[in-house]
Scaffold this active site. Structure first.
Site, PDB file in Angstrom:
ATOM      1  N   ASP A   1       0.759  -1.401   0.170  1.00  0.00           N
ATOM      2  CA  ASP A   1       0.188   0.607  -0.238  1.00  0.00           C
ATOM      3  C   ASP A   1       0.359   1.016  -0.036  1.00  0.00           C
ATOM      4  OD1 ASP A   1       0.824  -0.533   2.093  1.00  0.00           O
ATOM      5  OD2 ASP A   1      -0.197   0.682   3.293  1.00  0.00           O
TER       6      ASP A   1
ATOM      7  N   GLU B   1       3.540   1.539   2.020  1.00  0.00           N
ATOM      8  CA  GLU B   1       4.947   0.949   2.317  1.00  0.00           C
ATOM      9  C   GLU B   1       4.705  -0.502   3.438  1.00  0.00           C
ATOM     10  OE1 GLU B   1       7.504   3.866   2.334  1.00  0.00           O
ATOM     11  OE2 GLU B   1       7.535   3.596   0.430  1.00  0.00           O
TER      12      GLU B   1
HETATM   13  C1  NOJ Z   1       9.079   3.967   5.889  1.00  0.00           C
HETATM   14  C2  NOJ Z   1       7.401   3.754   5.372  1.00  0.00           C
HETATM   15  O1  NOJ Z   1       7.472   4.420   4.438  1.00  0.00           O
HETATM   16  C3  NOJ Z   1       6.311   4.082   6.369  1.00  0.00           C
HETATM   17  O2  NOJ Z   1       5.254   4.830   5.733  1.00  0.00           O
HETATM   18  C4  NOJ Z   1       6.111   3.229   7.056  1.00  0.00           C
HETATM   19  O3  NOJ Z   1       5.486   2.807   7.827  1.00  0.00           O
HETATM   20  C5  NOJ Z   1       7.660   2.397   7.943  1.00  0.00           C
HETATM   21  N1  NOJ Z   1       8.519   2.412   7.002  1.00  0.00           N
HETATM   22  C6  NOJ Z   1       7.859   1.312   9.050  1.00  0.00           C
HETATM   23  O4  NOJ Z   1       6.995   0.398   7.831  1.00  0.00           O
HETATM   24  C1  NOJ Z   2       6.686   7.301   3.571  1.00  0.00           C
HETATM   25  C2  NOJ Z   2       5.458   6.883   3.096  1.00  0.00           C
HETATM   26  O1  NOJ Z   2       4.556   6.399   4.384  1.00  0.00           O
HETATM   27  C3  NOJ Z   2       5.210   7.225   2.110  1.00  0.00           C
HETATM   28  O2  NOJ Z   2       3.438   6.419   1.421  1.00  0.00           O
HETATM   29  C4  NOJ Z   2       6.139   7.803   1.081  1.00  0.00           C
HETATM   30  O3  NOJ Z   2       6.218   7.398  -0.801  1.00  0.00           O
HETATM   31  C5  NOJ Z   2       7.168   7.997   1.934  1.00  0.00           C
HETATM   32  N1  NOJ Z   2       7.228   7.979   2.978  1.00  0.00           N
HETATM   33  C6  NOJ Z   2       8.631   8.865   0.927  1.00  0.00           C
HETATM   34  O4  NOJ Z   2       7.885  10.074   1.266  1.00  0.00           O
END
Ligand code: NOJ
Ligand code: NOJ
Length: 531
Positions: free
Chosen positions: A235, A238
């Protein structure tokens, strides 16, 4: 003496806790492309602050794009590459994400659309957009950990992020993520629509013309959606491999945009039919078989599988982000995509998120925020444990809070543009109740409808209340933005309000800029609000 010393230390600690976040995180941006006022933001009144913060946000966006940025090295960040953040530590976000980039570039296109008479501005931004399209041609073709461009399912297009030099990122990550191709399609088609409307041609020599862009960049992304829309993949956050509302709805929008273009511009009829077939299947999946809505639940469920398992409420800012990013009122779209900003499930999501997070986050435990017609700081989803670096407890996010506000401004705009009454029924009454005193007397309603006549006094009062409600979300982030330069970090702490997590994220600035943009469009519709 020791006692006194301890008292002073305690006093200092308490002060530190209540000082505005900006005292703690002084991270001046490495440089500024557009000179912004030198005034401290906390000296400005609310109106002026929004406009200043919005301008600054726009310059911060441009500073995060290769080629136009005045600070990024062109060899390290190729022209057209949008970085998620310039910072490489805690966490390292010096990469380009397909999702973030598409959302960023469409913000530039919206801006051009608003200022299309400003030739110099349009010329500068067009160069950025065409660089983006060109570099994406290259990025699409990189073999990567999600797969390959050439294979039958176009699996390589599910790769979420790349190096800023347009090389693959080979470390572990939550992949594939299937929202990127659809978001890119709608962004690029938005640009082609803008060109057509203004009778302009592609200027970039490599790209040549729109037919090339369609066959070599847009069509492969659409083929990816056709082949993968029903797969469980990662999603936008991520984290979870499953089906996701955000992914599905933004894919549906891409299929619609793509189909229209294939039919009327490039006359790729056979493929247009294939897109139509997939559109029908996906629409059915979204509105019924996918389980994103349930009779007993008033809001949209972002990840039905986790809801079924009982591990998630289903509430998630991703659902209203989807409403924002899968609909646009500007690019000529005859929008028949479900779950727009006036959909009761989308509006109920905001109501339910506010009810949850007003309790959940101590920074919202403020008397001024107790009333139901006042917004609060919102996080991604109630069960979130990502704290910006690792896992402990989730926090409010600027993106979530500002996007809730944007939904409400867009709702005002869409409603007033329809020149129609507001119809309240049992599905949406919970959303409207705090904004109209009479609804308390008239409710509960079963199958009847309450009609608030267009332009009546009651209609005006309702729109005014919703506008103020939207503003209160912005107000809830105001004290957490850096007080002198307006920079932001991904999250702000649920206890102290200090910012934390990824710094200077491009997405934060576009969330602010888009929210402010719809705020002013809404205000244009209901001019009395400005007095
Ligand atoms: C980095 C991701 O971009 C973020 O959305 C996520 O919650 C964390 N990793 C933990 O998995
Ligand atoms: C974390 C977010 O969860 C994700 O959607 C995004 O793509 C990355 N950060 C990078 O900004």
């Amino acid at each position: 003496m020791l006692f006194l010393h301890n008292c002073i230390a305690l006093f200092a600690a308490c002060q530190a806790l209540y000082l505005p976040n900006s005292w703690r995180h002084s991270i001046p941006h490495p440089g500024l492309l557009i000179k912004v006022g030198s005034q401290n933001l906390d000296e400005l009144n609310f109106e002026d602050w929004i406009s200043e913060q919005s301008d600054r946000s726009f310059s911060y966006i441009l500073e995060n794009i290769g080629g136009i940025s005045s600070v990024l090295d062109r060899k390290q960040v190729l022209p057209g590459v949008v970085i998620a953040s310039p910072l490489k530590v805690d966490p390292d976000y010096f990469y380009t994400w397909t999702r973030d980039s598409a959302l960023t570039v469409r913000t530039l296109i919206y801006h051009m659309n608003d200022y299309f008479r400003d030739d110099a501005l349009v010329a500068r931004l067009r160069k950025v957009v065409e660089d983006y399209i060109e570099v994406n041609y290259k990025i699409q073709r990189l073999p990567n950990q999600s797969g390959r461009f050439e294979d039958e399912r176009r699996s390589g297009l599910g790769e979420p992020k790349f190096l800023t030099t347009a090389k693959s990122f080979d470390e572990n990550w939550g992949r594939p993520q299937s929202d990127g191709p659809g978001l890119r399609v709608s962004t690029i088609l938005g640009y082609l629509f803008f060109l057509e409307r203004n009778d302009l041609q592609i200027e970039n020599d490599f790209l040549g013309n729109t037919t090339f862009i369609y066959y070599h960049i847009i069509k492969p992304d659409l083929e990816y959606i056709v082949a993968n829309w029903n797969e469980k993949l990662f999603d936008l956050w991520e984290e979870v491999n499953s089906h996701h509302f955000f992914t599905s709805l933004t894919q549906l929008k891409a299929l619609q945009d793509g189909q229209r273009f294939a039919r009327t511009n490039v006359i790729d009829m056979k493929f247009a039919e294939q897109l139509q077939t997939t559109y029908d299947l996906l629409k059915d999946f979204i509105t019924s078989s996918g389980g994103f809505t349930k009779p007993s639940i008033p809001y949209v469920i972002e990840i039905p599988e986790l809801h079924e398992q009982g591990t998630r409420s289903g509430l998630d800012a991703a659902t209203f982000l989807a409403a924002l990013h899968a609909h646009n009122l500007e690019f000529g779209g005859t929008d028949n995509i479900p779950f727009d900003v006036d959909d009761s499930h989308i509006l109920n999501t905001i109501t339910a998120m506010v009810a949850d997070m007003r309790q959940r986050y101590p920074i919202n435990h403020n008397k001024a925020r107790w009333q139901n017609n006042v917004g609060v700081a919102l996080g991604r989803y109630p069960e979130d444990v990502y704290d910006g670096q690792g896992t402990s407890l989730g926090n409010p996010w600027f993106i979530s809070t500002l996007s809730a506000s944007e939904i409400l401004f867009k709702w005002i705009y869409k409603n007033t543009r329809r020149n129609a009454d507001i119809v309240i029924d049992k599905l949406n009454i919970a959303f409207f109740r705090p904004h109209d005193a009479q609804l308390n007397d008239e409710a509960p309603i079963s199958d009847s409808k309450i009609v608030i006549p267009y332009k009546s006094e009651r209609y005006h009062a309702l729109l005014t209340s919703i506008y103020k409600y939207a503003d209160s979300f912005i107000a809830s982030v105001q004290g957490h933005v850096h007080r002198t330069d307006g920079t932001m970090l991904e999250q702000f702490d649920r206890w102290t309000g200090y910012m934390r997590g990824a710094k200077l994220l491009t997405w934060l600035y576009l969330a602010f800029h888009n929210c402010a943009r719809w705020r002013s469009k809404a205000a244009d519709e209901i001019e009395w609000i400005r007095n």
